[in-house]
Write a protein that holds these residues in place. Sequence first.
Motif, PDB file in Angstrom:
ATOM      1  N   ILE A 147       0.881  -1.239  -0.023  1.00 46.08           N
ATOM      2  CA  ILE A 147       0.150   0.038  -0.057  1.00 46.08           C
ATOM      3  C   ILE A 147       0.864   1.186   0.058  1.00 46.08           C
ATOM      4  O   ILE A 147       0.635   2.199  -0.640  1.00 46.08           O
ATOM      5  CB  ILE A 147      -1.060   0.022   1.219  1.00 46.08           C
ATOM      6  N   ASP A 148       1.988   1.075   0.767  1.00 48.62           N
ATOM      7  CA  ASP A 148       2.704   2.327   0.946  1.00 48.62           C
ATOM      8  C   ASP A 148       3.486   2.652  -0.543  1.00 48.62           C
ATOM      9  O   ASP A 148       3.501   3.874  -0.802  1.00 48.62           O
ATOM     10  CB  ASP A 148       3.883   2.442   1.926  1.00 48.62           C
ATOM     11  N   ALA A 149       3.911   1.893  -1.225  1.00 54.06           N
ATOM     12  CA  ALA A 149       4.859   1.867  -2.428  1.00 54.06           C
ATOM     13  C   ALA A 149       3.532   2.036  -3.756  1.00 54.06           C
ATOM     14  O   ALA A 149       3.821   2.397  -5.084  1.00 54.06           O
ATOM     15  CB  ALA A 149       5.386   0.874  -2.745  1.00 54.06           C
ATOM     16  N   ARG A 150       2.237   1.974  -3.333  1.00 56.06           N
ATOM     17  CA  ARG A 150       1.044   1.890  -4.412  1.00 56.06           C
ATOM     18  C   ARG A 150       1.327   0.895  -5.705  1.00 56.06           C
ATOM     19  O   ARG A 150       1.408   1.349  -6.810  1.00 56.06           O
ATOM     20  CB  ARG A 150       0.892   3.263  -4.722  1.00 56.06           C
ATOM     21  N   GLN A 151       1.905  -0.483  -5.255  1.00 60.78           N
ATOM     22  CA  GLN A 151       2.082  -1.128  -6.044  1.00 60.78           C
ATOM     23  C   GLN A 151       1.496  -2.727  -5.515  1.00 60.78           C
ATOM     24  O   GLN A 151       1.864  -2.948  -4.172  1.00 60.78           O
ATOM     25  CB  GLN A 151       3.376  -1.245  -6.513  1.00 60.78           C
ATOM     26  N   VAL A 152       1.320  -3.784  -6.339  1.00 56.06           N
ATOM     27  CA  VAL A 152       1.191  -5.023  -6.285  1.00 56.06           C
ATOM     28  C   VAL A 152       2.494  -5.936  -6.491  1.00 56.06           C
ATOM     29  O   VAL A 152       2.943  -5.829  -7.570  1.00 56.06           O
ATOM     30  CB  VAL A 152      -0.135  -5.690  -6.812  1.00 56.06           C
ATOM     31  N   GLU A 153       3.102  -6.714  -5.298  1.00 57.03           N
ATOM     32  CA  GLU A 153       4.528  -7.273  -5.689  1.00 57.03           C
ATOM     33  C   GLU A 153       4.185  -8.625  -5.768  1.00 57.03           C
ATOM     34  O   GLU A 153       3.220  -9.309  -5.250  1.00 57.03           O
ATOM     35  CB  GLU A 153       5.413  -6.947  -4.470  1.00 57.03           C
ATOM     36  N   PHE A 154       4.974  -9.160  -6.598  1.00 59.07           N
ATOM     37  CA  PHE A 154       4.730 -10.914  -6.729  1.00 59.07           C
ATOM     38  C   PHE A 154       6.088 -11.349  -7.279  1.00 59.07           C
ATOM     39  O   PHE A 154       6.851 -10.694  -7.813  1.00 59.07           O
ATOM     40  CB  PHE A 154       3.569 -11.182  -7.605  1.00 59.07           C
ATOM     41  N   GLU A 155       6.244 -12.753  -7.243  1.00 55.77           N
ATOM     42  CA  GLU A 155       7.267 -13.505  -7.873  1.00 55.77           C
ATOM     43  C   GLU A 155       6.722 -14.204  -8.694  1.00 55.77           C
ATOM     44  O   GLU A 155       5.803 -14.761  -8.705  1.00 55.77           O
ATOM     45  CB  GLU A 155       7.990 -14.305  -6.706  1.00 55.77           C
ATOM     46  N   ALA A 156       7.542 -14.469  -9.891  1.00 54.65           N
ATOM     47  CA  ALA A 156       7.186 -15.231 -11.041  1.00 54.65           C
ATOM     48  C   ALA A 156       8.319 -16.056 -11.716  1.00 54.65           C
ATOM     49  O   ALA A 156       9.529 -15.372 -11.502  1.00 54.65           O
ATOM     50  CB  ALA A 156       6.306 -14.387 -12.161  1.00 54.65           C
ATOM     51  N   GLU A 157       8.016 -17.053 -12.524  1.00 56.43           N
ATOM     52  CA  GLU A 157       9.032 -17.866 -13.248  1.00 56.43           C
ATOM     53  C   GLU A 157       8.659 -17.563 -14.564  1.00 56.43           C
ATOM     54  O   GLU A 157       7.414 -17.536 -15.057  1.00 56.43           O
ATOM     55  CB  GLU A 157       8.913 -19.362 -12.766  1.00 56.43           C
ATOM     56  N   VAL A 158       9.695 -17.316 -15.409  1.00 56.73           N
ATOM     57  CA  VAL A 158      10.036 -17.158 -16.814  1.00 56.73           C
ATOM     58  C   VAL A 158      11.053 -17.759 -17.165  1.00 56.73           C
ATOM     59  O   VAL A 158      12.108 -17.800 -17.145  1.00 56.73           O
ATOM     60  CB  VAL A 158      10.031 -15.709 -17.321  1.00 56.73           C
ATOM     61  N   ASP A 159      10.629 -18.873 -18.074  1.00 55.16           N
ATOM     62  CA  ASP A 159      11.412 -19.644 -19.032  1.00 55.16           C
ATOM     63  C   ASP A 159      12.635 -20.423 -17.841  1.00 55.16           C
ATOM     64  O   ASP A 159      13.763 -20.559 -18.210  1.00 55.16           O
ATOM     65  CB  ASP A 159      12.191 -18.831 -19.933  1.00 55.16           C
TER      66      ASP A 159
END
Length: 139
Positions: free
Chosen positions: A65-77
Amino acid sequence: MEMIRHPDHGCVEHAPRRHIHQPAGTSSGGRRLMRAARVASANMGCSQMTADQLEIDTRSVFDNIDARQVEFEAEVDGDDYQFAVQYSVLEALTGEAPDGDAEIKFNQMIDAVKDASLAALSRDSDREIIVVSENDLDQ
């Protein structure tokens, strides 16, 4: 990095990685290119491989909320990355600014978020956290 054959179609895949951070003093970009080349050569003629598949770890989704973003981890290739989708992206996709419901909007627009995340990754793969902005929606 261990490569394994997919049981259904025989294409080579990377074995799952356990850590996101690279050891100090190593070039993650160089290792990614080498891994991609090994997998590509092992998969010559395999029609099942899809370039740039992004798989989000749904357990990692976090509304900052403080940074106004949704963070996540993902795998690509076969490589793990950390992403942050700005609230403005979610607003552009849904027509409404997030107001305590950013994770819900994120999940509602997951396919568009994946596409924008791949665009952000293609322009900025060396950052620790890849920020997905409205510019990535146009890609």
